[in-house]
Design a protein around this motif. Sequence first.
Motif, PDB file in Angstrom:
ATOM      1  N   GLY A  11       0.823  -1.201   0.000  1.00  0.00           N
ATOM      2  CA  GLY A  11       0.000   0.000   0.000  1.00  0.00           C
ATOM      3  C   GLY A  11       0.857   1.252   0.000  1.00  0.00           C
ATOM      4  O   GLY A  11       0.590   2.210  -0.721  1.00  0.00           O
ATOM      5  N   LEU A  12       1.895   1.210   0.775  1.00  0.00           N
ATOM      6  CA  LEU A  12       2.763   2.383   0.851  1.00  0.00           C
ATOM      7  C   LEU A  12       3.455   2.662  -0.455  1.00  0.00           C
ATOM      8  O   LEU A  12       3.634   3.802  -0.850  1.00  0.00           O
ATOM      9  N   LEU A  13       3.853   1.595  -1.121  1.00  0.00           N
ATOM     10  CA  LEU A  13       4.552   1.815  -2.380  1.00  0.00           C
ATOM     11  C   LEU A  13       3.622   2.470  -3.385  1.00  0.00           C
ATOM     12  O   LEU A  13       4.015   3.335  -4.151  1.00  0.00           O
ATOM     13  N   THR A  14       2.376   2.090  -3.335  1.00  0.00           N
ATOM     14  CA  THR A  14       1.407   2.707  -4.230  1.00  0.00           C
ATOM     15  C   THR A  14       1.250   4.177  -3.875  1.00  0.00           C
ATOM     16  O   THR A  14       1.288   5.051  -4.734  1.00  0.00           O
ATOM     17  N   LEU A  15       1.139   4.425  -2.575  1.00  0.00           N
ATOM     18  CA  LEU A  15       1.074   5.821  -2.149  1.00  0.00           C
ATOM     19  C   LEU A  15       2.307   6.567  -2.616  1.00  0.00           C
ATOM     20  O   LEU A  15       2.234   7.665  -3.142  1.00  0.00           O
ATOM     21  N   GLY A  16       3.443   5.910  -2.441  1.00  0.00           N
ATOM     22  CA  GLY A  16       4.696   6.539  -2.842  1.00  0.00           C
ATOM     23  C   GLY A  16       4.623   7.036  -4.276  1.00  0.00           C
ATOM     24  O   GLY A  16       4.990   8.164  -4.569  1.00  0.00           O
TER      25      GLY A  16
ATOM     26  N   TYR B 291       9.577   4.132  -8.922  1.00  0.00           N
ATOM     27  CA  TYR B 291       9.019   4.319  -7.576  1.00  0.00           C
ATOM     28  C   TYR B 291       8.487   3.023  -6.983  1.00  0.00           C
ATOM     29  O   TYR B 291       8.703   2.738  -5.815  1.00  0.00           O
ATOM     30  N   THR B 292       7.818   2.216  -7.799  1.00  0.00           N
ATOM     31  CA  THR B 292       7.268   0.971  -7.259  1.00  0.00           C
ATOM     32  C   THR B 292       8.248  -0.183  -7.360  1.00  0.00           C
ATOM     33  O   THR B 292       8.146  -1.159  -6.621  1.00  0.00           O
ATOM     34  N   GLY B 293       9.192  -0.103  -8.277  1.00  0.00           N
ATOM     35  CA  GLY B 293      10.074  -1.229  -8.519  1.00  0.00           C
ATOM     36  C   GLY B 293       9.470  -2.284  -9.428  1.00  0.00           C
ATOM     37  O   GLY B 293      10.107  -3.304  -9.716  1.00  0.00           O
ATOM     38  N   ALA B 294       8.256  -2.071  -9.895  1.00  0.00           N
ATOM     39  CA  ALA B 294       7.587  -3.056 -10.763  1.00  0.00           C
ATOM     40  C   ALA B 294       8.250  -3.096 -12.137  1.00  0.00           C
ATOM     41  O   ALA B 294       8.774  -2.087 -12.604  1.00  0.00           O
ATOM     42  N   PRO B 295       8.226  -4.268 -12.783  1.00  0.00           N
ATOM     43  CA  PRO B 295       8.731  -4.327 -14.160  1.00  0.00           C
ATOM     44  C   PRO B 295       7.928  -3.370 -15.050  1.00  0.00           C
ATOM     45  O   PRO B 295       6.763  -3.075 -14.746  1.00  0.00           O
ATOM     46  N   LEU B 296       8.528  -2.925 -16.138  1.00  0.00           N
ATOM     47  CA  LEU B 296       7.805  -2.004 -17.033  1.00  0.00           C
ATOM     48  C   LEU B 296       6.580  -2.666 -17.648  1.00  0.00           C
ATOM     49  O   LEU B 296       5.695  -1.985 -18.168  1.00  0.00           O
ATOM     50  N   THR B 297       6.523  -3.987 -17.578  1.00  0.00           N
ATOM     51  CA  THR B 297       5.334  -4.681 -18.079  1.00  0.00           C
ATOM     52  C   THR B 297       4.225  -4.728 -17.041  1.00  0.00           C
ATOM     53  O   THR B 297       3.199  -5.373 -17.252  1.00  0.00           O
ATOM     54  N   GLY B 298       4.411  -4.033 -15.928  1.00  0.00           N
ATOM     55  CA  GLY B 298       3.298  -3.835 -15.008  1.00  0.00           C
ATOM     56  C   GLY B 298       3.285  -4.739 -13.795  1.00  0.00           C
ATOM     57  O   GLY B 298       4.169  -5.559 -13.601  1.00  0.00           O
ATOM     58  N   GLY B 299       2.245  -4.527 -12.977  1.00  0.00           N
ATOM     59  CA  GLY B 299       2.115  -5.269 -11.727  1.00  0.00           C
ATOM     60  C   GLY B 299       2.859  -4.557 -10.618  1.00  0.00           C
ATOM     61  O   GLY B 299       2.972  -3.329 -10.624  1.00  0.00           O
ATOM     62  N   SER B 300       3.354  -5.348  -9.673  1.00  0.00           N
ATOM     63  CA  SER B 300       4.104  -4.747  -8.578  1.00  0.00           C
ATOM     64  C   SER B 300       5.506  -5.340  -8.559  1.00  0.00           C
ATOM     65  O   SER B 300       5.874  -6.137  -9.421  1.00  0.00           O
ATOM     66  N   GLU B 301       6.296  -4.892  -7.566  1.00  0.00           N
ATOM     67  CA  GLU B 301       7.731  -5.179  -7.591  1.00  0.00           C
ATOM     68  C   GLU B 301       8.065  -6.654  -7.833  1.00  0.00           C
ATOM     69  O   GLU B 301       8.968  -6.972  -8.594  1.00  0.00           O
ATOM     70  N   PHE B 302       7.324  -7.528  -7.157  1.00  0.00           N
ATOM     71  CA  PHE B 302       7.711  -8.935  -7.206  1.00  0.00           C
ATOM     72  C   PHE B 302       7.016  -9.712  -8.323  1.00  0.00           C
ATOM     73  O   PHE B 302       7.144 -10.926  -8.405  1.00  0.00           O
ATOM     74  N   ASP B 303       6.271  -9.004  -9.166  1.00  0.00           N
ATOM     75  CA  ASP B 303       5.632  -9.691 -10.284  1.00  0.00           C
ATOM     76  C   ASP B 303       6.648  -9.996 -11.376  1.00  0.00           C
ATOM     77  O   ASP B 303       7.639  -9.303 -11.545  1.00  0.00           O
ATOM     78  N   LYS B 304       6.339 -11.055 -12.090  1.00  0.00           N
ATOM     79  CA  LYS B 304       7.258 -11.560 -13.112  1.00  0.00           C
ATOM     80  C   LYS B 304       7.261 -10.607 -14.308  1.00  0.00           C
ATOM     81  O   LYS B 304       6.216 -10.208 -14.799  1.00  0.00           O
TER      82      LYS B 304
END
Lengths: 416, 416
Positions: A11-16, B291-304
Motif C-alpha cells: 500500500g505504501l509503495l502505491t502511495l509513494g 518508484y514501485t520497482g515493478a517491471p515495465l510490463t506492469g504489476g508490482s515489484e515482485f511480479d514476473k
Amino acid sequence: MAERLRTSRRGLLTLGTAAVAGTAAGTLTGCGSDADQPAAAPAMVAFGGDRQAGIATAQQDRLAFAAYDLTIDGTPAQNREALRELLKTWTAAARAMCAGKPVPGENKLGTAPPADTGEAFGSKPANLTVTIGFGPSLFDKRFGLADRRPAALADLPKFAGENLDAQNSNGDLAIQACSDDPMVAFHAVRNLARLGRGTVVMRWSQLGFGRAASTSTKQETPRNLFGFKDGTRNIHDAKTMDRWVFVGSDTDQKWMRDGSYLVARKIRMRIEAWDRDFLTDQQNVFGRHKYTGAPLTGGSEFDKPNFAAKNPDGSPTIPVGAHMRLAARENNGGVQILRRAYNYTDGMIAASGELDAGLFFLCYQRDPRSQFVALQRKLSAHDALNEYITHVGSGLYACPPGVADHEYWGQALLAD
Amino acid sequence: MAERLRTSRRGLLTLGTAAVAGTAAGTLTGCGSDADQPAAAPAMVAFGGDRQAGIATAQQDRLAFAAYDLTIDGTPAQNREALRELLKTWTAAARAMCAGKPVPGENKLGTAPPADTGEAFGSKPANLTVTIGFGPSLFDKRFGLADRRPAALADLPKFAGENLDAQNSNGDLAIQACSDDPMVAFHAVRNLARLGRGTVVMRWSQLGFGRAASTSTKQETPRNLFGFKDGTRNIHDAKTMDRWVFVGSDTDQKWMRDGSYLVARKIRMRIEAWDRDFLTDQQNVFGRHKYTGAPLTGGSEFDKPNFAAKNPDGSPTIPVGAHMRLAARENNGGVQILRRAYNYTDGMIAASGELDAGLFFLCYQRDPRSQFVALQRKLSAHDALNEYITHVGSGLYACPPGVADHEYWGQALLAD
C-alpha cells in the motif's frame, strides 16, 4: 503528523508513486524492514523554529557533511539575488526532506529529469536534520555582504601541528545532514548539490559512519576510533546551550541572533601507532579509563574528575598533558563547546598501507574566538593526544537562526 | 546465550570492565541507546557451521570490506605454517567478535598493547558476520598451494569498459564484515589487520554505508544510488542457494565443498549524469518503474516481468538493453548469482567536482566462470546502464566452508 499513514508495504509503495508524482500530501514513511509491524510514529525532527535543528538536537547516528562553493559571476546585486533563489530552493527542499517527503517538484515521466533523485523513497526520515552554515568567503566582494560579516566569524589561526588540505577545507556554504539512516543523510547533500547546479559546486564532503559524541543525557556516550569514550562532559542542558552555543542579543550582526558558529575539523588518527601503545599510556593520554570511561581519579563515567589528585609518587593522577584535563571547563575559565563529532574512514592510505580514518569533529559555539580557538591553541600546544592525531581539514561557518514556515535560510542576511 | 545479562547501563559497563580484563565469559551487549529499556535478545548470527555465515545470512545494513596481502617471505613450508597461525588467530578473533566478545587476549594495564582496540566495547554484535575468502594469488609459489587451486578460481577476464585500479583490486585474503552497526563491522577488519601485523598488510578496503540488496524475503528491497530497486529477483531460498551459491560434491577441490566464490566489483556511478536524465529514460535503462520497482510490463515489484510484451509501436516494453532483461535468469539459461551489494561514497573527485560514489557489488556463486563472468560479459557489452557506470575495482576470492568449534578457516586447504 495527521497525514501519516499506517498501511502495508504494498500500500505504501502505491502511495509513494502517487506522492512523488506530485499529487499527494502523504508522507513517504514506513517502508523500513519493520514495515509489516504496527508502525511507531516515524522519528522526525521539526525543521522550523527559532533555532536551526541539528545543533541542540539529540545527535543522530550518521552524518553526511558537504561544503559548496558558489560559482555565480555577476554584479554583487545579481549574485545576491541568485544566492537568495538558491537558498529559497534549498530551504524548501530541506523542509520537505526532513518531513519525509521528496524534493518538491515533478517526478513524472516526460522530458525533464525527476525533481528528486529517488534513493530515499520509502525511507523514513530517521530524525533527519539539515543545517546550513555560511563560510567567511561568502562575505567577500561577490555578494556585497562584507559589512554583514560577524566579528566572531574571524578566520581561524594556524594551529601547531595541523596539516590542512585546502581541498578538504572551507567553502562558501556548508550543509550538515544528520540522520539515523545514512542513505537519508546522503540523499540530502546530494539533492542540494543537484538543485544548485549552475550556482554551486560541491567543494568537499565527508561521511561520518558513527556518532562519536552525545548531545543528550538519554544517549550512551559512544567511543571514538581509539576505543575511548571522549566527550562525556558535553553540553546537555538548555541553559548551558543558551550560554555557550547560541548567539545572544549582544551580537554585532542581528541576523545571527539565535544562530551558532560551527567549526569542523577533520582529524586523522594514527590508528596503527595507537594500537601499539600500552593501555596505561593510552589512558594517560585521555585521562580516563578506557573501558568504563571514568576519570583516572575514579568513580564512573559521569563522575567529576579530580584534577588536584596525586599519585603516591607525587605526580598528578590525571597527567598534565591529558586530553581531558586540558579541555576541561574547570581549566579553561568555564569555556564549553557543543561537540557533535563522528567517526569516519576513507579507506586506505595507499603510500603507507595505513587506515585513513579518524574523527570528523564538529562543534558549535557562540563565539569561536573565545571558545574553539582558545581551546585548540592550548590543545595543539600541549595535548598528549597530538602524538597520534593530525588535523587535516578545517571549516568555519556562521549558522543562521532557524526559519519560520515561509522563511528561507539566511533571509535576514540577504535582505536588501 | 545463557550468559547474556539484562542489567542497567552502569551495571553493564562494570561487567564490560571485568570481561575485557580477561576474566569473564560475559557477553558485552546491551549498551545501545535503548539500554534502559527491557532488552530484546541481542541480534547475533552463529559463527560456526557447515557453511560460512555472511553469505546466505539475511543481509545486514552496513559493510566493512578489506583485502590483505601476505608479507611473509620464507620457504613454502614456513610460509604455510605462518599462514596457518594467522588463520587460527583470525578465526578465534572472528568467532569472539561475532559473539559480542572482545578479541581474545589480555586487555590489562601493563607493558603490552591491549588485545582489542576497544571501539566496539559496549556495542551489540548487531548480526555481525565475518567471512573470509582466498584470492588467486594465494595459490602461487609462496605457499606451495598451486595444486590446490580450484579450477573455478580462474582469473577474471578483462571486461569491456572497465577501468580497474590495481590499488583497489585483488589481494591474497579478503574479509567481508557485515553488521547492522558500522562501528562493529569496522572494528572487525581493523582488529584482523592488527592481529596480522608482520604477516599481512591491508591492501584495500571499502565501507558500504547502506544495504543495496536483500537476501531474505523478509527484507524490503533497498534502493541503489540511482534511486532504483535493483536486485528484486535475488536468491532467497535454500534450494536455490544449494544449486547456485554453494559448492557441491562435484568440486575438483574437496576443501571447497560447501564454500562459495565471491566476486567483488567496485562500480562507480556517474551520479551527476544520471540525475540529468529523464525518468522515462532512467526506467528504460533498468526495465523497471522507479518508484514501485515493478517491471515495465506492469504489476508490482515482485511480479514476473513479461519479456515478450511489446509497445503499441512494436518495440519491446522492456527494452533490449534494459539491465533487468539482460541479467534475468530467463535470458541466461537459468543462471543466478546471490547479490550482497552495498552503496558507498568516498567523498568527492577533486578534479571534476563530482561525487565519488556508487555500488560495491558483492556476489556469491558456485562457479564464477559460468555465473558472474558469463553474465558480466553480456552486461559489459550490451547493458544500457554502462553509459552511467564504470567498474573501477575488482576481486575474486574462494571462500572456504564454515568451521566447527575447534577448527580454523582454511584448515583443510592448509593441511600438510
